[in-house]
Design a protein around this motif. Structure first.
Motif, PDB file in Angstrom:
ATOM      1  N   ASN A  92       6.863  50.765  32.951  1.00 49.55           N
ATOM      2  CA  ASN A  92       6.936  49.661  31.920  1.00 49.55           C
ATOM      3  C   ASN A  92       7.586  48.503  32.851  1.00 49.55           C
ATOM      4  N   LYS A  93       7.787  47.220  32.022  1.00 53.49           N
ATOM      5  CA  LYS A  93       7.986  46.218  32.701  1.00 53.49           C
ATOM      6  C   LYS A  93       9.361  46.209  33.534  1.00 53.49           C
ATOM      7  N   GLU A  94      10.257  47.263  32.947  1.00 53.16           N
ATOM      8  CA  GLU A  94      11.526  47.419  33.354  1.00 53.16           C
ATOM      9  C   GLU A  94      11.845  48.458  34.198  1.00 53.16           C
ATOM     10  N   THR A  95      10.872  49.513  34.223  1.00 50.71           N
ATOM     11  CA  THR A  95      11.358  51.076  34.800  1.00 50.71           C
ATOM     12  C   THR A  95      10.091  51.356  35.779  1.00 50.71           C
ATOM     13  N   LEU A  96      10.537  51.580  37.049  1.00 49.41           N
ATOM     14  CA  LEU A  96       9.684  52.094  37.965  1.00 49.41           C
ATOM     15  C   LEU A  96      10.278  53.619  38.341  1.00 49.41           C
ATOM     16  N   ILE A  97       9.162  54.524  38.845  1.00 47.57           N
ATOM     17  CA  ILE A  97       9.408  55.915  38.970  1.00 47.57           C
ATOM     18  C   ILE A  97       8.693  56.024  40.558  1.00 47.57           C
ATOM     19  N   LEU A  98       9.694  57.087  41.065  1.00 51.22           N
ATOM     20  CA  LEU A  98       9.449  57.343  42.767  1.00 51.22           C
ATOM     21  C   LEU A  98       9.223  58.841  42.351  1.00 51.22           C
ATOM     22  N   THR A  99       8.297  59.387  42.799  1.00 50.25           N
ATOM     23  CA  THR A  99       7.860  60.916  42.783  1.00 50.25           C
ATOM     24  C   THR A  99       7.794  61.376  44.409  1.00 50.25           C
ATOM     25  N   LEU A 100       8.521  62.235  44.944  1.00 44.12           N
ATOM     26  CA  LEU A 100       8.441  62.712  46.100  1.00 44.12           C
ATOM     27  C   LEU A 100       7.700  63.951  46.195  1.00 44.12           C
ATOM     28  N   THR A 101       7.086  64.336  47.476  1.00 45.32           N
ATOM     29  CA  THR A 101       6.338  65.552  47.753  1.00 45.32           C
ATOM     30  C   THR A 101       7.335  66.834  48.033  1.00 45.32           C
ATOM     31  N   GLU A 102       8.805  66.396  48.404  1.00 40.57           N
ATOM     32  CA  GLU A 102       9.735  67.214  48.700  1.00 40.57           C
ATOM     33  C   GLU A 102      10.984  66.595  48.543  1.00 40.57           C
ATOM     34  N   PRO A 103      12.161  67.062  48.490  1.00 44.10           N
ATOM     35  CA  PRO A 103      13.477  66.497  48.539  1.00 44.10           C
ATOM     36  C   PRO A 103      13.512  65.887  49.825  1.00 44.10           C
ATOM     37  N   TYR A 104      14.198  64.564  49.695  1.00 48.37           N
ATOM     38  CA  TYR A 104      14.404  63.544  50.773  1.00 48.37           C
ATOM     39  C   TYR A 104      15.788  62.789  50.564  1.00 48.37           C
ATOM     40  N   GLY A 105      16.620  63.084  51.631  1.00 48.72           N
ATOM     41  CA  GLY A 105      17.992  62.693  51.423  1.00 48.72           C
ATOM     42  C   GLY A 105      18.441  61.193  51.463  1.00 48.72           C
ATOM     43  N   LEU A 106      17.354  60.410  51.981  1.00 43.89           N
ATOM     44  CA  LEU A 106      17.438  59.133  52.544  1.00 43.89           C
ATOM     45  C   LEU A 106      16.766  58.072  51.549  1.00 43.89           C
ATOM     46  N   VAL A 107      16.444  58.589  50.410  1.00 42.79           N
ATOM     47  CA  VAL A 107      15.849  57.419  49.508  1.00 42.79           C
ATOM     48  C   VAL A 107      16.640  56.222  49.233  1.00 42.79           C
ATOM     49  N   LEU A 108      17.730  56.535  48.803  1.00 39.92           N
ATOM     50  CA  LEU A 108      18.584  55.409  48.319  1.00 39.92           C
ATOM     51  C   LEU A 108      19.098  54.765  49.657  1.00 39.92           C
ATOM     52  N   GLU A 109      19.343  55.335  50.478  1.00 37.70           N
ATOM     53  CA  GLU A 109      19.641  54.518  51.862  1.00 37.70           C
ATOM     54  C   GLU A 109      18.471  53.703  52.457  1.00 37.70           C
ATOM     55  N   SER A 110      17.166  54.166  52.198  1.00 38.93           N
ATOM     56  CA  SER A 110      16.037  53.509  52.582  1.00 38.93           C
ATOM     57  C   SER A 110      16.075  52.064  51.697  1.00 38.93           C
ATOM     58  N   LEU A 111      16.101  52.380  50.367  1.00 42.10           N
ATOM     59  CA  LEU A 111      16.124  51.282  49.545  1.00 42.10           C
ATOM     60  C   LEU A 111      17.073  50.108  49.772  1.00 42.10           C
ATOM     61  N   GLY A 112      18.220  50.683  50.113  1.00 42.21           N
ATOM     62  CA  GLY A 112      19.326  49.819  50.369  1.00 42.21           C
ATOM     63  C   GLY A 112      19.486  49.406  51.748  1.00 42.21           C
ATOM     64  N   LYS A 113      18.256  49.571  52.756  1.00 41.09           N
ATOM     65  CA  LYS A 113      18.311  49.140  53.986  1.00 41.09           C
ATOM     66  C   LYS A 113      19.149  47.804  54.340  1.00 41.09           C
ATOM     67  N   ILE A 114      19.983  47.369  55.214  1.00 38.60           N
ATOM     68  CA  ILE A 114      20.584  46.315  55.292  1.00 38.60           C
ATOM     69  C   ILE A 114      20.100  45.409  56.091  1.00 38.60           C
ATOM     70  N   SER A 115      19.151  45.868  57.300  1.00 39.01           N
ATOM     71  CA  SER A 115      18.414  44.996  58.104  1.00 39.01           C
ATOM     72  C   SER A 115      17.144  45.475  58.518  1.00 39.01           C
ATOM     73  N   SER A 116      16.672  44.597  59.405  1.00 38.79           N
ATOM     74  CA  SER A 116      15.125  44.422  59.508  1.00 38.79           C
ATOM     75  C   SER A 116      14.220  45.789  59.602  1.00 38.79           C
ATOM     76  N   ASN A 117      13.394  45.883  58.876  1.00 37.25           N
ATOM     77  CA  ASN A 117      12.893  45.191  57.810  1.00 37.25           C
ATOM     78  C   ASN A 117      13.593  45.775  56.489  1.00 37.25           C
ATOM     79  N   VAL A 118      14.288  44.454  55.673  1.00 41.68           N
ATOM     80  CA  VAL A 118      15.024  44.825  54.507  1.00 41.68           C
ATOM     81  C   VAL A 118      14.109  44.872  53.516  1.00 41.68           C
ATOM     82  N   PRO A 119      13.745  45.859  52.333  1.00 38.66           N
ATOM     83  CA  PRO A 119      12.926  45.981  51.293  1.00 38.66           C
ATOM     84  C   PRO A 119      13.227  44.885  50.360  1.00 38.66           C
ATOM     85  N   PHE A 120      12.927  43.481  50.744  1.00 40.35           N
ATOM     86  CA  PHE A 120      13.119  42.673  49.612  1.00 40.35           C
ATOM     87  C   PHE A 120      11.868  42.584  48.606  1.00 40.35           C
ATOM     88  N   MET A 121      12.384  42.182  47.336  1.00 40.57           N
ATOM     89  CA  MET A 121      11.496  42.129  46.259  1.00 40.57           C
ATOM     90  C   MET A 121      10.708  40.867  46.367  1.00 40.57           C
TER      91      MET A 121
END
Length: 557
Positions: A167-196
């Motif tokens: 919906n307008k407030e919620t997004l869903i990410l579904t993986l093909t297999e468990p992956y331990g770097l999901v939040l680290e990827s979304l919070g990547k601090i430097s280039s390329n930064v995942p800016f919205m």
């Protein structure tokens, strides 16, 4: 004296506290460049002493490390564009001082018990600078575009089965297999930064630059006042709702405490230094190391290393064309480089540098010397023999020279001389850094607008492991960083690292990646160094971070 081709002096002919300069002193030193210097000083004076904005408005003036020409932080990894992105955009997650990813635009999230489904809910009060609300659809489009260009994003997308807005407030990410770097990827601090970005902008082809700049962050970009080669202007976003937490690296509350920020482009380091001493600017982002003692001795100034991790210098090679399409020629570059020689030439003060053969940084959990024997044992005769075995035919090697960043300018000159010592013809092509960041994306042959070598550096936060370090990617033209190494084996090892959760296994895989990277010579590391900033003591609240300078939380007293 000359620092990387830029005039710098502590001569009393340059009067501290003003932008005046003794014409006779300059004429006696660089008469052929007098007209150039006059133009630089006129431009600096014009924009440092521009029309008053009113006593009620607080303006922070910073001399940036480079000119801002490219404004798309997904299209380019250039740090000047990344810093521009942090001024105006926001991220779903952000890295804090413990190197932990924490919610930023997200209010709460959940992870399914099988580790395959992530549900993110945006926090209230998020609006784009044009007044429209931020939606989950915007974030989905932004992540997909980022995931097409960034090395860490590419690995996340490889593991993604679906990414959609519920919906307008919620997004869903579904993986093909468990992956331990999901939040680290979304919070990547430097280039390329995942800016919205807004969806209609984020739908731009990731290999083309965005047509406009609309963010949701603490400052707004004033496009009408942007003058490439002179200045960039931002104003406080009065509608931005910061988080309640204290700021920590890129995370926490981003409170804009000044009304206006001006980035000034003053390539003459001495001019910038004297303007800082005079109080005409507030912050000098990347002063040359040999000018630091002058600024440190000035009571009104503070010299500080804001980056606790330092940076890693790179000699980047183009794998697409001769001579560096041949592995022997690439190995020759390892035998050419002497890190101590480079660092002495471009930094000088050993307090600010150290030799380090580790692709993933020294003093880190993945530090290793595996494969580093050629790099740490300079042998020019062996390098010459390797160029010969590679079939080098005497054609000029095109080396891109960034003349407005002293460290990179010096490193380019050192590289050119070493190549000549090994019998290689060199064509130095001089340009400013922003032009170079566009030129390095060109895949044409070196004689037709392309290149063979350029010099750069990366924050150590960007090279901590085989996934964040895009320089070790063997993803070919489609996924590798500029230079385009192509190797299935290193990509297989990086994939294994991405899936590994055991620290011991990660260390072993990182060593294997490094060994293979040395065999491929994805880049040549010329050492680690610090890049302190200098600022007026009237500034309070500058944040220590691998990415700097963050200008939220900063007060001008």
């Amino acid at each position: 004296m000359l620092i990387g081709g830029i005039l710098a002096t502590s001569d009393p002919a340059i009067i501290p506290g003003t932008l005046e300069i003794s014409k006779m002193a300059l004429l006696s030193r660089r008469p052929a460049r007098w007209h150039v210097v006059c133009n630089i000083f006129f431009t600096a004076f014009l924009f440092l002493h521009g029309p008053s904005l009113g006593a009620a408005e607080t303006t922070l003036k910073m001399v940036a490390h480079a000119d801002l020409k490219n404004i798309d932080p997904i299209w380019t990894t250039a740090y000047i564009t990344r810093n521009h992105g942090y001024m105006i955009y926001d991220t779903l997650f952000a890295l804090d001082e413990n190197l932990e990813p924490t919610p930023q635009m997200v209010s709460d999230y959940s992870i399914s018990s099988d580790g395959l489904t992530y549900v993110f809910t945006l926090r209230d009060g998020l609006y784009w600078h044009d007044g429209n609300p931020v939606t989950a659809q915007d974030c989905v489009a932004s992540l997909r575009r980022w995931g097409a260009r960034d090395g860490m994003g590419q690995k996340l997308m490889d593991m993604t089965a679906s990414l959609e807005a519920l919906n307008k407030e919620t997004l869903i990410l579904t993986l093909t297999e468990p992956y331990g770097l999901v939040l680290e990827s979304l919070g990547k601090i430097s280039s390329n930064v995942p800016f919205m970005m807004p969806e209609h902008i984020a739908l731009t082809d990731p290999f083309e630059q965005i047509p406009e700049t609309i963010g949701s962050g603490p400052f707004k970009f004033v496009k009408d006042e942007w003058i490439p080669g002179v200045k960039v202007v931002y104003v406080k976003n009065k509608n931005y709702m910061p988080r309640n937490e204290p700021p920590s690296y890129a995370a926490g509350g981003k409170v804009a405490k000044v009304d206006r920020v001006e980035w000034l482009y003053i390539p003459d380091a001495s001019t910038a230094m004297n303007a800082l001493i005079a109080g005409e600017i507030d912050l000098f982002e990347a002063p040359p190391i040999d000018l630091l003692p002058i600024m440190a001795a000035t009571p009104s100034l503070t010299v500080q290393d804001l980056n606790p991790l330092g940076v890693q210098g790179w000699v980047r090679l183009n794998h697409l064309y001769p001579p560096f399409d041949n592995p022997d020629a690439r190995e020759a570059m390892l035998w050419l480089v002497d890190q101590e020689h480079y660092l002495q030439a471009v930094i000088g003060n050993s307090e600010y540098y150290r030799t380090c053969p580790a692709f993933f940084g020294c003093g880190t959990p993945l530090e290793s010397e595996v494969g580093a024997i050629p790099l740490m044992n300079q042998d020019i005769d062996k390098a010459r023999a390797l160029f010969e075995s590679a079939g080098y035919d005497g054609s000029p090697v095109v080396l891109l020279q960034s003349t407005d960043i002293p460290i990179l300018n010096g490193a380019a000159l050192v590289t050119a001389q070493l190549l000549r010592n090994a019998g290689v013809q060199v064509e130095l092509q001089a340009m400013d850094w922003s032009t170079l960041t566009s030129r390095r994306a060109v895949t044409d042959p070196p004689g037709q607008g392309g290149w063979n070598i350029f010099l750069t550096w990366w924050s150590s936060a960007d090279v901590l492991n085989p996934i964040t370090n895009i320089g070790v990617s063997g993803g070919c033209r489609e996924k590798a960083w500029f230079g385009w190494p192509c190797d299935k084996e290193i990509e297989r090892l990086r994939d294994q690292f991405a899936r590994a959760t055991d620290p011991d296994k990660q260390r072993k895989l990182a060593e294997q990646v490094q060994k293979r990277a040395y065999e491929l010579v994805t880049y040549v590391n010329f050492g680690e160094f610090k890049t302190p900033v200098a600022y007026n003591t009237a500034l309070k609240g500058l944040l220590v971070s691998p990415v700097y300078p963050f200008l939220w939380n900063v007060e001008k007293q």
